[in-house]
Motif scaffolding. Structure first.
Motif, PDB file in Angstrom:
ATOM      1  N   LEU A   1       0.829  -1.206   0.000  1.00 19.35           N
ATOM      2  CA  LEU A   1       0.000   0.000   0.000  1.00 19.35           C
ATOM      3  C   LEU A   1       0.865   1.258   0.000  1.00 19.35           C
ATOM      4  CD1 LEU A   1      -2.975  -0.786   2.419  1.00 19.35           C
ATOM      5  CD2 LEU A   1      -3.095  -0.284  -0.022  1.00 19.35           C
TER       6      LEU A   1
ATOM      7  N   ASP B   1       2.548   1.149  -3.684  1.00 20.36           N
ATOM      8  CA  ASP B   1       1.724   1.216  -4.894  1.00 20.36           C
ATOM      9  C   ASP B   1       0.825   2.445  -4.940  1.00 20.36           C
ATOM     10  OD1 ASP B   1       2.895  -1.161  -5.539  1.00 20.36           O
ATOM     11  OD2 ASP B   1       1.240  -2.395  -4.823  1.00 20.36           O
ATOM     12  N   MET B   2       0.387   2.951  -3.776  1.00 20.59           N
ATOM     13  CA  MET B   2      -0.404   4.174  -3.766  1.00 20.59           C
ATOM     14  C   MET B   2       0.428   5.383  -4.164  1.00 20.59           C
ATOM     15  SD  MET B   2      -2.663   3.689  -0.291  1.00 20.59           S
ATOM     16  CE  MET B   2      -3.077   5.429  -0.271  1.00 20.59           C
ATOM     17  N   TYR B   3       1.740   5.290  -3.940  1.00 17.46           N
ATOM     18  CA  TYR B   3       2.641   6.423  -4.102  1.00 17.46           C
ATOM     19  C   TYR B   3       3.247   6.483  -5.499  1.00 17.46           C
ATOM     20  CZ  TYR B   3       7.095   8.924  -3.237  1.00 17.46           C
ATOM     21  OH  TYR B   3       8.172   9.767  -3.295  1.00 17.46           O
TER      22      TYR B   3
ATOM     23  N   GLY C   1      -4.040  -0.744  -4.069  1.00 20.11           N
ATOM     24  CA  GLY C   1      -3.061   0.332  -3.971  1.00 20.11           C
ATOM     25  C   GLY C   1      -3.004   1.271  -5.160  1.00 20.11           C
TER      26      GLY C   1
ATOM     27  N   LEU D   1      -6.416   3.013  -5.791  1.00 21.86           N
ATOM     28  CA  LEU D   1      -6.692   4.044  -4.801  1.00 21.86           C
ATOM     29  C   LEU D   1      -5.790   5.251  -5.014  1.00 21.86           C
ATOM     30  CD1 LEU D   1      -8.243   4.885  -2.297  1.00 21.86           C
ATOM     31  CD2 LEU D   1      -6.572   3.659  -0.894  1.00 21.86           C
ATOM     32  N   GLY D   2      -4.514   4.972  -5.357  1.00 15.91           N
ATOM     33  CA  GLY D   2      -3.602   6.081  -5.636  1.00 15.91           C
ATOM     34  C   GLY D   2      -4.055   6.909  -6.820  1.00 15.91           C
TER      35      GLY D   2
ATOM     36  N   SER E   1      -2.202  10.357   0.002  1.00 13.81           N
ATOM     37  CA  SER E   1      -1.814   8.941   0.034  1.00 13.81           C
ATOM     38  C   SER E   1      -1.127   8.602   1.353  1.00 13.81           C
ATOM     39  CB  SER E   1      -0.882   8.616  -1.134  1.00 13.81           C
ATOM     40  OG  SER E   1      -1.527   8.797  -2.376  1.00 13.81           O
TER      41      SER E   1
ATOM     42  N   THR F   1      -3.465   8.630   4.243  1.00 15.41           N
ATOM     43  CA  THR F   1      -4.226   7.381   4.254  1.00 15.41           C
ATOM     44  C   THR F   1      -3.438   6.266   4.939  1.00 15.41           C
ATOM     45  OG1 THR F   1      -5.323   8.010   2.178  1.00 15.41           O
ATOM     46  CG2 THR F   1      -5.393   5.675   2.806  1.00 15.41           C
TER      47      THR F   1
ATOM     48  N   SER G   1      -3.225   1.009 -14.285  1.00 11.24           N
ATOM     49  CA  SER G   1      -3.664   0.635 -12.939  1.00 11.24           C
ATOM     50  C   SER G   1      -4.570  -0.592 -12.977  1.00 11.24           C
ATOM     51  CB  SER G   1      -4.396   1.804 -12.277  1.00 11.24           C
ATOM     52  OG  SER G   1      -3.521   2.903 -12.070  1.00 11.24           O
TER      53      SER G   1
END
Length: 404
Positions: free
Chosen positions: A32, A35-37, A158, A161-162, A174, A177, A260
């Motif tokens: 998370l 991958d969100m970043y 991830g 959501l990112g 992010s 979160t 994504s």
């Protein structure tokens, strides 16, 4: 003898769905936080006046922190118990996430990511050690595969959501979160996770004790083989993570949303494979399941290299090879880790720590190497896929071969 069996039964009974869910939560923080970043790299570079290389280094410092945290967290928990060190790690990770969200410069970001990775790795290795404390045999393999399968949701969620966060808000959200998830983790550990390592089973602390335990663990040839199995496969995965955006977007024109979705589909493949591996535990030899995954991953690497050398990496070839590689990881990684843990039951924390260290060192080393060819060739990535899976196979068939 029957008394020992009763104790073992009581320990296995403690592997509740709530405990497994909490350990999944702990292991999900790394994908998370990564991958969100990753989708926000261009915006981070622009806002913090940093180069692309400097932003990528924040990923490397995170991996280095993960490796060091896992190396140290296991032995410390062998000495101090599981629950206390786990809570400290989650608190530190949460604070580091807040610093990342507020960072004024790329240098502060890199330092905070190092601490975030260190604390996250510390928490992950203790979470695995808790399961090893309570489960053995086929149950251990089954539970670790379930954790990997459900944890595979994080790489699915991830990047999506990112992307949503970037679409609706700011990249710093992010990290806010991740910090909020850290607070939720603290609550879960306080409510669900018991102390699984009583004082009479703890090892004496200190660097000397760690070195002695590490030497004893590394003398186990089969343990080393299974560490190679799992660690090398992790290297192949992060060759994909580090370069797939360039292959699919820069070379083939895929949109960020399309990327994504494809990333999430690959994670679904890995999750399904982990569930299948969990169902096969106790029915099919775990080594056989690993070997099937290795052959599939090697074929994916060879296919990618052929496509990169002679056909300019067509989109369909890249999509198929990435999917096969990630699905195969669901058969290799969790099973390799479970068999490694089973080889050193007297030092579960140290064994788990060394395994995690090798996995995240592989990730930290392979990720930048995979990108050496720039954003217009997939050859280095394909070569690394083949090389790492070949090393994984050497670990299974040479080092971890069954004793006669």
């Amino acid at each position: 003898m029957s008394g020992q069996a009763d104790v073992a039964d009581r320990h296995r009974a403690l592997v509740t769905s709530g405990l497994v869910a909490t350990v999944v939560f702990l292991t999900a923080i790394a994908p998370l936080a990564t991958d969100m970043y990753v989708p926000a790299f261009p915006r981070v570079a622009a806002e913090l006046s940093a180069t692309a290389t400097q932003v990528q280094l924040t990923l490397t410092t995170f991996f280095v922190g993960m490796a060091l945290g896992q190396l140290m967290g296991g032995p410390v928990s062998d000495q101090r118990g599981r629950r206390g060190p786990l809570l400290v790690a989650i608190v530190v990770m949460t604070v580091a996430s807040v610093v990342c969200a507020l960072t004024p410069t790329i240098g502060v970001m890199a330092g905070a990511r190092l601490v975030q990775g260190f604390a996250g790795g510390w928490a992950m290795v203790i979470g695995r050690a808790v399961i090893v404390d309570l489960a053995t045999g086929a149950q251990l393999v089954r539970v670790l595969n379930i954790i990997a399968a459900v944890g595979g949701i994080a790489p699915i969620v991830g990047p999506l959501l990112g992307a949503v966060i970037l679409q609706l808000s700011h990249w710093r959200v992010s990290f806010w979160t991740v910090a909020a998830l850290g607070v939720a983790m603290i609550v879960c550990v306080l409510v669900v996770v018991p102390e699984t390592l009583p004082p009479e089973r703890r090892h004496a602390g200190g660097l000397r004790a760690f070195v002695v335990a590490g030497r004893e663990v590394l003398r186990n040839r089969r343990y080393v083989g299974y560490v190679l199995v799992s660690g090398s496969a992790m290297g192949a995965v992060f060759a994909y993570v580090a370069t797939s955006a360039f292959v699919l977007q820069s070379m083939n024109g895929m949109s960020p949303i399309g990327y994504s979705v494809d990333f999430a589909a690959n994670a679904v493949g890995m999750t399904v494979a982990s569930f299948v591996a969990a169902r096969l535990a106790g029915r099919v030899a775990t080594r056989t399941v690993i070997a099937v995954g290795q052959v599939a991953a090697l074929a994916a690497g060879i296919g990618m290299l052929i496509g990169a050398l002679w056909f300019d990496t067509p989109l369909l070839v890249a999509i198929v090879c990435f999917f096969v590689l990630m699905t195969a990881q669901g058969l290799i990684g969790p099973n390799g880790g479970a068999l490694a843990a089973a080889e050193v039951p007297e030092h579960p924390g140290t064994g788990s720590a060394l395994l995690g260290f090798v996995q995240w060192v592989a990730a930290g080393v392979i990720a930048p190497i995979a990108g050496l060819g720039g954003e217009h060739t997939a050859v280095p990535m394909a070569v690394l896929m083949i090389l790492t899976i070949a090393i994984s196979m050497v670990g299974l068939f040479v080092f971890a071969r069954p004793s006669r």
